[in-house]
Motif scaffolding. Structure first.
Motif, short mmCIF file in Angstrom:
data_model
loop_
_atom_site.label_atom_id
_atom_site.label_comp_id
_atom_site.label_asym_id
_atom_site.label_seq_id
_atom_site.Cartn_x
_atom_site.Cartn_y
_atom_site.Cartn_z
N ASN A 1 0.81 -1.22 0.00
CA ASN A 1 0.00 0.00 0.00
C ASN A 1 0.84 1.27 0.00
O ASN A 1 0.60 2.18 -0.79
N ILE A 2 1.82 1.36 0.90
CA ILE A 2 2.62 2.58 0.98
C ILE A 2 3.76 2.55 -0.04
O ILE A 2 3.96 3.51 -0.78
N GLY A 3 4.48 1.45 -0.12
CA GLY A 3 5.66 1.39 -0.99
C GLY A 3 5.33 1.29 -2.47
O GLY A 3 5.52 2.23 -3.24
N LEU A 4 4.82 0.13 -2.88
CA LEU A 4 4.61 -0.11 -4.31
C LEU A 4 3.51 0.75 -4.91
O LEU A 4 3.69 1.31 -6.00
N ASN A 5 2.38 0.87 -4.24
CA ASN A 5 1.29 1.66 -4.82
C ASN A 5 1.67 3.13 -4.96
O ASN A 5 1.24 3.79 -5.91
N THR A 6 2.48 3.64 -4.05
CA THR A 6 2.96 5.01 -4.18
C THR A 6 3.88 5.12 -5.40
O THR A 6 3.81 6.10 -6.15
N LEU A 7 4.72 4.13 -5.61
CA LEU A 7 5.57 4.10 -6.80
C LEU A 7 4.73 4.08 -8.07
O LEU A 7 5.01 4.81 -9.02
N TRP A 8 3.67 3.26 -8.09
CA TRP A 8 2.82 3.18 -9.28
C TRP A 8 2.10 4.51 -9.53
O TRP A 8 1.98 4.93 -10.68
N VAL A 9 1.62 5.15 -8.47
CA VAL A 9 0.97 6.46 -8.63
C VAL A 9 1.97 7.47 -9.16
O VAL A 9 1.67 8.27 -10.05
N SER A 10 3.19 7.42 -8.65
CA SER A 10 4.24 8.32 -9.12
C SER A 10 4.55 8.10 -10.60
O SER A 10 4.68 9.05 -11.36
N ILE A 11 4.62 6.84 -11.01
CA ILE A 11 4.90 6.53 -12.42
C ILE A 11 3.75 6.97 -13.32
O ILE A 11 3.97 7.57 -14.37
N THR A 12 2.52 6.68 -12.91
CA THR A 12 1.37 6.99 -13.78
C THR A 12 1.02 8.47 -13.82
O THR A 12 0.41 8.92 -14.77
N THR A 13 1.40 9.22 -12.79
CA THR A 13 1.05 10.64 -12.77
C THR A 13 2.23 11.56 -13.05
O THR A 13 2.04 12.73 -13.34
N GLY A 14 3.44 11.05 -12.91
CA GLY A 14 4.62 11.88 -13.11
C GLY A 14 4.95 12.77 -11.94
O GLY A 14 5.78 13.67 -12.05
N LYS A 15 4.33 12.57 -10.81
CA LYS A 15 4.59 13.38 -9.62
C LYS A 15 5.71 12.77 -8.79
O LYS A 15 5.99 11.58 -8.87
N ALA A 16 6.32 13.58 -7.96
CA ALA A 16 7.46 13.15 -7.15
C ALA A 16 7.05 12.09 -6.13
O ALA A 16 6.06 12.26 -5.41
N PHE A 17 7.82 11.03 -6.05
CA PHE A 17 7.54 9.92 -5.16
C PHE A 17 7.50 10.37 -3.70
O PHE A 17 6.61 9.97 -2.95
N ILE A 18 8.45 11.19 -3.28
CA ILE A 18 8.53 11.62 -1.88
C ILE A 18 7.31 12.42 -1.45
O ILE A 18 6.80 12.23 -0.34
N ILE A 19 6.83 13.28 -2.32
CA ILE A 19 5.64 14.06 -1.99
C ILE A 19 4.43 13.14 -1.84
O ILE A 19 3.64 13.26 -0.91
N LEU A 20 4.29 12.21 -2.77
CA LEU A 20 3.19 11.25 -2.69
C LEU A 20 3.31 10.36 -1.46
O LEU A 20 2.31 10.02 -0.83
#
Length: 192
Positions: free
Chosen positions: A120-139
């Protein structure tokens, strides 16, 4: 248990998983509450790793095909497979007396913490970052708050630079910073 019984039980749990995650979930502008984890945990306890991973992967693919929420992204399927792997490895009872109720509760808590941190926190945040182009740390900061508030059932994503925007297509609010989330949750303000 015979292979035929395992296939039948997995099919029943698969149908339950799809209905609970796609049709009977409670969706609000801020979150999605679902009991879809129940079939996954039951499959992990009764059938083990292989069947639980299969259940989650098929549930994700069939659910996304029949009841799409947005575009399909394979990363989320990987996350759900890893979720099934974690639950299956930790919760599987080979025999009825494999472990006591207290041991089961400890295993359940450990598995939920691992799923929350890894998937939930690790991988899904990475996927949201990849699909949206937003910074991983902020997400990541926003998603940690979401997991703390909602534990295993929430749905608050962080995307937009303007603070908070409602997406009519997905019926979801997207947040960029913790201040907007706090404002929306605690003051019950509808962001525009």
């Amino acid at each position: 248990m015979s292979k035929n019984k395992k296939i039948i039980l997995t099919s029943i749990l698969l149908a339950s998983l799809i209905v609970l995650s796609r049709l009977l979930s409670i969706k609000t502008p801020l979150l999605k509450i679902s009991l879809a984890f129940i079939p996954t945990i039951l499959c992990a306890i009764w059938l083990g790793v292989k069947w639980t991973v299969l259940l989650n992967v098929l549930g994700d693919i069939i659910g996304a095909t029949l009841f799409p929420i947005g575009p399909f992204f394979v990363g989320y399927t990987i996350s759900t497979a890893i979720t099934g792997l974690i639950y299956g490895l930790i919760l599987y009872k080979k025999e009825d007396n494999t472990y006591t109720d207290k041991q089961f509760l400890i295993r359940l808590i450990i598995s939920v913490i691992l799923v929350t941190c890894v998937s939930n926190i690790g991988l899904n945040t990475l996927w949201v970052s990849i699909t949206t182009g937003k910074a991983f740390i902020i997400l990541l900061g926003t998603r940690i708050v979401k997991e703390i508030v909602m534990k295993h059932h929430g749905y608050i994503n962080a995307y937009n630079e303007d603070g908070a925007v409602f997406d009519d297509k997905e019926n979801t609010y997207y947040f960029y910073n913790i201040d907007e989330i706090t404002k929306c949750i605690f003051e019950k303000v509808n962001p525009e």
